[in-house]
Design a protein around this motif. Sequence first.
Motif, PDB file in Angstrom:
ATOM      1  N   LEU A 464      -6.476 -12.470   2.069  1.00  0.00           N
ATOM      2  CA  LEU A 464      -5.279 -11.454   2.670  1.00  0.00           C
ATOM      3  C   LEU A 464      -5.863 -10.104   2.523  1.00  0.00           C
ATOM      4  CD1 LEU A 464      -2.145 -12.899   0.867  1.00  0.00           C
ATOM      5  CD2 LEU A 464      -3.093 -13.621   3.103  1.00  0.00           C
ATOM      6  N   ASN A 467      -4.385  -4.298   7.654  1.00  0.00           N
ATOM      7  CA  ASN A 467      -5.104  -3.959   8.621  1.00  0.00           C
ATOM      8  C   ASN A 467      -3.944  -3.149   9.557  1.00  0.00           C
ATOM      9  OD1 ASN A 467      -6.921  -3.508  10.636  1.00  0.00           O
ATOM     10  ND2 ASN A 467      -6.575  -5.608  11.685  1.00  0.00           N
ATOM     11  N   ASN A 470      -0.506  -3.913   8.943  1.00  0.00           N
ATOM     12  CA  ASN A 470      -0.030  -5.098   9.153  1.00  0.00           C
ATOM     13  C   ASN A 470      -0.946  -5.993   8.118  1.00  0.00           C
ATOM     14  OD1 ASN A 470       1.735  -4.941  11.142  1.00  0.00           O
ATOM     15  ND2 ASN A 470       0.102  -4.955  12.598  1.00  0.00           N
ATOM     16  N   GLN A 472      -3.042  -9.621   7.321  1.00  0.00           N
ATOM     17  CA  GLN A 472      -3.652 -10.863   7.952  1.00  0.00           C
ATOM     18  C   GLN A 472      -4.384 -11.347   7.245  1.00  0.00           C
ATOM     19  OE1 GLN A 472      -6.407  -8.831  10.732  1.00  0.00           O
ATOM     20  NE2 GLN A 472      -7.992  -9.021   9.491  1.00  0.00           N
ATOM     21  N   GLU A 474      -7.682 -14.310   6.477  1.00  0.00           N
ATOM     22  CA  GLU A 474      -8.662 -15.286   7.064  1.00  0.00           C
ATOM     23  C   GLU A 474      -9.022 -16.222   6.427  1.00  0.00           C
ATOM     24  OE1 GLU A 474     -12.142 -12.602   7.178  1.00  0.00           O
ATOM     25  OE2 GLU A 474     -11.749 -11.826   8.892  1.00  0.00           O
ATOM     26  N   ALA A 503       2.774 -18.741   9.025  1.00  0.00           N
ATOM     27  CA  ALA A 503       1.805 -18.637  10.053  1.00  0.00           C
ATOM     28  C   ALA A 503       1.134 -20.008  10.584  1.00  0.00           C
ATOM     29  CB  ALA A 503       0.574 -17.996   9.154  1.00  0.00           C
ATOM     30  N   HIS A 505      -2.079 -21.740  13.399  1.00  0.00           N
ATOM     31  CA  HIS A 505      -3.060 -21.510  14.148  1.00  0.00           C
ATOM     32  C   HIS A 505      -3.866 -22.935  14.700  1.00  0.00           C
ATOM     33  CE1 HIS A 505      -6.846 -19.585  15.686  1.00  0.00           C
ATOM     34  NE2 HIS A 505      -6.432 -18.390  15.404  1.00  0.00           N
ATOM     35  N   THR A 519      -8.431 -16.307  11.828  1.00  0.00           N
ATOM     36  CA  THR A 519      -7.631 -15.065  11.461  1.00  0.00           C
ATOM     37  C   THR A 519      -6.379 -15.049  12.050  1.00  0.00           C
ATOM     38  OG1 THR A 519      -9.731 -13.666  11.960  1.00  0.00           O
ATOM     39  CG2 THR A 519      -7.715 -12.477  11.828  1.00  0.00           C
ATOM     40  N   LEU A 520      -5.442 -14.967  10.980  1.00  0.00           N
ATOM     41  CA  LEU A 520      -3.863 -14.924  11.452  1.00  0.00           C
ATOM     42  C   LEU A 520      -3.344 -13.651  11.033  1.00  0.00           C
ATOM     43  CD1 LEU A 520      -4.897 -17.925  10.019  1.00  0.00           C
ATOM     44  CD2 LEU A 520      -2.789 -18.446  10.034  1.00  0.00           C
ATOM     45  N   ARG A 521      -2.339 -13.185  11.968  1.00  0.00           N
ATOM     46  CA  ARG A 521      -2.144 -11.618  12.055  1.00  0.00           C
ATOM     47  C   ARG A 521      -0.538 -11.789  11.744  1.00  0.00           C
ATOM     48  NH1 ARG A 521      -6.622 -11.595  15.438  1.00  0.00           N
ATOM     49  NH2 ARG A 521      -8.198 -10.056  15.090  1.00  0.00           N
ATOM     50  N   ASP A 522      -0.206 -10.597  11.498  1.00  0.00           N
ATOM     51  CA  ASP A 522       1.292 -10.073  11.364  1.00  0.00           C
ATOM     52  C   ASP A 522       1.960 -11.100  10.511  1.00  0.00           C
ATOM     53  OD1 ASP A 522       0.761  -8.276  13.701  1.00  0.00           O
ATOM     54  OD2 ASP A 522       1.018  -9.742  14.989  1.00  0.00           O
ATOM     55  N   LEU A 523       1.368 -11.276   9.185  1.00  0.00           N
ATOM     56  CA  LEU A 523       2.063 -11.960   8.292  1.00  0.00           C
ATOM     57  C   LEU A 523       2.922 -10.884   7.452  1.00  0.00           C
ATOM     58  CD1 LEU A 523      -1.102 -13.915   6.895  1.00  0.00           C
ATOM     59  CD2 LEU A 523       0.657 -14.618   8.783  1.00  0.00           C
TER      60      LEU A 523
END
Length: 552
Positions: A464, A467, A470, A472, A474, A503, A505, A519-523
């Motif tokens: 975690l 960024n 936000n 994100q 990996e 999340a 993906h 890569t998972l964003r906006d968590l």
Amino acid sequence: MRKIVFFNSIATLLLCLMTVQAQTLDIEITERKRPEEWKSLVRGAQFKDRFLHMPVGTKASKDSWGADAVMNRYIDNGIEDKERSYWCGTILHKDDRYHMYVVGWPESSEKGHMEWPNSIVYHTISDKPEGPYAIIDTIGAGHNAELFQAKDGTYVIFVTGGSYRSKSHMGPWKFEKMSFDPRDRNIIEGLSNLTFAKREDGSQLMVCRGGGVWFSEDGLSTFYQVTNKSVYPAIEGEFEDPVVWKDEVQYHLIVNDWYGRIAFYQRSKDGVNWVTDPGEAYVPGIARHADGEVEDWFKFERIKVLQDEYGRAYQANFAVIDTIKWEDLGNDKYSSKHIMIPLNKGVLLRMLNKNLPKNGKDEVRLLIRKEEGFDPLQDVDLSSLRFGISEEVNFGRGSKALRIDKHADGAIVTFAAEGHKLNNEDFAPKLIGKNKQGELLFGFTRVPWITYESAILSSRKPVLTANNGNIQAEVKIENFGVENSKKASLKIFVGAAGEKVVAKHAIPPLKPYETRVLTLRDLPEDIKNQSLRVVIEEDAKVHQDIVFSNGK
């Protein structure tokens, strides 16, 4: 990939101290209560039913060492002498000789059996699988020895603390450390008792002392942990000394409850997901002679198996001792040795139905292959045969044989449509019966409607980061299977029961041993303080369902 070498001097010391503590508890034993349903098991249901009587040999004399209970033993079975105590060993059949790589220590040691941390690995040979074996080379220091062959043909003798490697089974041997990466999972009970099985592509599956499953692409490079909990039976037991092997049908695993002196037998399609068969795999009393006598060894440990060209186990090898380990002192009457017990290796089967038979509607056709010394058309007691899923056959149920017909490769047996209960989950239906001499006949078969060689998708813990305000994650995804994966999905859950999806993906197809970072964003911000449940699914198959505590 990041590699972690655990076998430094400090780690080795900790492993030895941990194992000494386990051996200290060996002063006591307990009797485990057997399930009531085991009383209904038929002959052939339990792995221990496969043990045959030991080949006739030379019995111990009054000058031999040994407690009274083993003074009837065959001293030329396995390896024993007055100079050394012997323990764990693995046998290789090569160049018409049998090569056992076994450990030993001086019988004269003041510590007696507790000298085992100072074991020496020896190369021994014999003209027969049961022995006697004689030392031809001293390889070096080490305990818990197990031999396997890497993908490139290199011979590897694992020992606690590293390995000996050679391009030839005759040596010379070079000591090298081994590399292990737990992949953000807890190592289960250390890395002292390891066992290995070669997969279809030449890679290695490993099971550690505590029941964790690991993979190495070639057997020489890093072993990576895939499971996060033990695959052993979920019952009370002090488990150690696993042995794993693979044949044409499935993987096999036996693990010993040393405190209860009972071992358990498990089977698997992929080496990761295991089922436990009912009954005892082995217990004291299995070392039987043809005349009915029993070598009553106090403990059987460190089982290994010798396999034929189809992978079937036809001999079991054990380290045995005639008393409680602490009572075996230097130059006394007690000692330990390595013994060999032949096994009924079972028959070769092939399922002829192309599609899943419907229970109660479709008859089952099974090919029993003939081999040297065995012709099913002539030797099988047809009325005794039962076939179906193990849960039925092990208890005397299953489909009954209707007729037997000649086939170029043996005989085709047709079974009734009722009783087999074949389904889409059971990967190795079982046959149990007798030959016309009343001897046990058994076997497993693959079925055409199940895929055996498959992908094994596994993730590391999500990393975690923040960024631009936000959160994100990996997530590194790896395929440890022997086949390409299909399109799959990754989900991350949080919550007290890991029920809230935060999340998702897609995972693209991966080749064996290929890695992909998602890569998972906006968590949500508070995800950093919660345990993360990571699930990987491919169609209806769940590859992974693991909770990483507090994001770790």
